[in-house]
Design an enzyme around this catalytic site. Structure first.
Site, mmCIF file in Angstrom:
data_model
loop_
_atom_site.group_PDB
_atom_site.id
_atom_site.type_symbol
_atom_site.label_atom_id
_atom_site.label_comp_id
_atom_site.label_asym_id
_atom_site.label_seq_id
_atom_site.Cartn_x
_atom_site.Cartn_y
_atom_site.Cartn_z
ATOM 1 C CB SER A 24 6.679 8.881 2.385
ATOM 2 O OG SER A 24 7.764 8.321 1.675
ATOM 3 C CG ASP A 85 -0.547 2.743 -1.118
ATOM 4 O OD1 ASP A 85 0.635 2.527 -0.775
ATOM 5 O OD2 ASP A 85 -1.352 1.819 -1.304
HETATM 6 P P1 IMP Z 1 4.604 2.982 -2.435
HETATM 7 O O1 IMP Z 1 3.532 3.876 -2.910
HETATM 8 O O2 IMP Z 1 5.827 3.720 -2.037
HETATM 9 O O3 IMP Z 1 4.111 2.007 -1.413
HETATM 10 O O4 IMP Z 1 5.094 2.168 -3.720
HETATM 11 C C1 IMP Z 1 4.597 0.929 -4.021
HETATM 12 C C2 IMP Z 1 5.395 0.258 -5.091
HETATM 13 O O5 IMP Z 1 4.850 0.596 -6.362
HETATM 14 C C3 IMP Z 1 6.877 0.610 -5.184
HETATM 15 O O6 IMP Z 1 7.639 -0.155 -4.303
HETATM 16 C C4 IMP Z 1 7.164 0.242 -6.628
HETATM 17 O O7 IMP Z 1 7.326 -1.133 -6.760
HETATM 18 C C5 IMP Z 1 5.866 0.639 -7.332
HETATM 19 N N1 IMP Z 1 5.943 2.022 -7.818
HETATM 20 C C6 IMP Z 1 5.206 3.077 -7.423
HETATM 21 N N2 IMP Z 1 5.541 4.187 -8.104
HETATM 22 C C7 IMP Z 1 6.540 3.825 -8.940
HETATM 23 C C8 IMP Z 1 7.332 4.550 -9.884
HETATM 24 O O8 IMP Z 1 7.209 5.762 -10.089
HETATM 25 N N3 IMP Z 1 8.257 3.822 -10.531
HETATM 26 C C9 IMP Z 1 8.445 2.495 -10.322
HETATM 27 N N4 IMP Z 1 7.747 1.775 -9.449
HETATM 28 C C10 IMP Z 1 6.790 2.445 -8.755
#
Ligand code: IMP
Length: 215
Positions: A24, A85
Site C-alpha cells: 500500500s 483489505d
Molecule cells: P482499502 O482497504 O484501503 O481498500 O479501503 C477500502 C475502503 O474502506 C476505504 O476507501 C474506505 O472507504 C473504507 N475504510 C476502510 N478502513 C476505514 C477506516 O478506518 N475509516 C474509514 N473508512 C475506512
C-alpha cells in the site's frame, strides 16, 4: 519502471521476518502498521519506495484482494509482503458497501470520493432504525510470492452509522461511524486512540500473535 529485488528474508520463516514490504502507499496505514510491527522488530517499507505499482483489487472477497496485493508486492520485490483489505459492512444493507467501500458511490454513477460515498450511505439508510455496522480488515502476509501458507488475520470494529457527520479526524466513513462504547465517532477520536482500537489494529495484533507462535 525499476523493480528492486531484495532477497534477504524472502524465504525466512515468520519468526525470522526482519523486513517486510507493505502493499500500500497509504501514508496513514504505513504509520499505523509500522508502529506496531516495529515493536516486533520488523521493519516495514512502503511498496512505492521500491517502485511497486498498486495492484488491482478485482475480487468479491476481502481475503482474495489482500492476498493478491501481498503476492504482487512480494513478486516484484523479492521481500515478504503484507497487505490489507478493508471496508465498512452495514447490517441493514446486507453487508454493503463491504468490499466495494472505496467505490460505493462510483458504482451508482457518482464520483469516487469520501463525500459521495458517505452521501450514498446516508441515503441508503434513510428511515432505517437498525444502524449497526462494522469496519472489517483482513491482513495477508506472504513470506514470498508463492508462499503456500500465507498468514491471514482479521479484525472487526463494531459501531453504528450516524445520519449526520461528527468529527474532523480520520478518513472515509469515519465521521458517520459511531462507537457507543467510546461515545464518539471514529472521526472524533485522536488518531492514536483510533489506531489502537480499529479493525486494522485488531487484525494486526492477531497477525503478530500468529507470528510469535511460529517463533
Ligand atoms: P482499502 O482497504 O484501503 O481498500 O479501503 C477500502 C475502503 O474502506 C476505504 O476507501 C474506505 O472507504 C473504507 N475504510 C476502510 N478502513 C476505514 C477506516 O478506518 N475509516 C474509514 N473508512 C475506512
Amino acid at each position: 519502471m525499476n523493480e528492486v529485488r531484495q532477497d534477504d528474508g524472502a524465504h525466512a520463516s515468520g519468526a525470522a521476518l526482519k523486513k517486510v514490504v507493505l502493499a500500500s502507499n497509504n501514508a496513514g496505514k504505513l504509520r499505523e502498521f509500522a508502529a506496531l510491527l516495529d515493536a516486533a522488530g520488523i521493519e516495514l517499507i512502503a511498496q512505492g519506495t521500491l517502485n511497486v505499482p498498486e495492484a488491482e483489487e478485482p475480487h468479491p472477497t476481502f481475503v482474495e484482494n489482500a492476498l493478491t496485493k501481498a503476492r504482487h508486492a512480494a513478486k516484484l520485490t523479492g521481500l515478504p509482503a503484507l497487505a490489507d483489505d478493508s471496508g465498512l459492512c452495514v447490517r441493514a444493507l446486507r453487508g454493503a458497501p463491504g468490499v466495494y467501500s472505496a467505490r460505493y458511490a462510483q458504482l451508482a454513477g457518482g464520483e469516487k470520493s469520501d463525500a459521495a460515498n458517505n452521501a450514498r450511505l446516508v441515503a441508503a439508510l434513510q428511515g432505517e432504525t437498525d444502524r449497526r455496522g462494522y469496519y472489517y480488515c483482513v491482513l495477508a502476509l506472504v513470506r514470498h510470492a508463492d508462499d503456500p501458507e500465507p498468514l491471514i488475520a482479521e479484525g472487526r470494529w463494531h459501531g453504528e452509522i450516524l445520519d449526520a457527520p461528527r468529527g474532523e479526524h480520520g478518513f472515509g466513513y469515519d465521521p458517520y461511524f459511531f462507537l457507543p462504547s467510546l461515545n464518539a465517532s471514529a472521526a472524533e477520536l485522536e488518531p492514536a486512540v483510533k489506531n489502537a482500537s480499529s479493525h486494522r489494529a485488531i487484525a494486526l495484533r492477531q497477525l503478530l500473535a500468529r507470528l510469535s507462535e511460529e517463533a
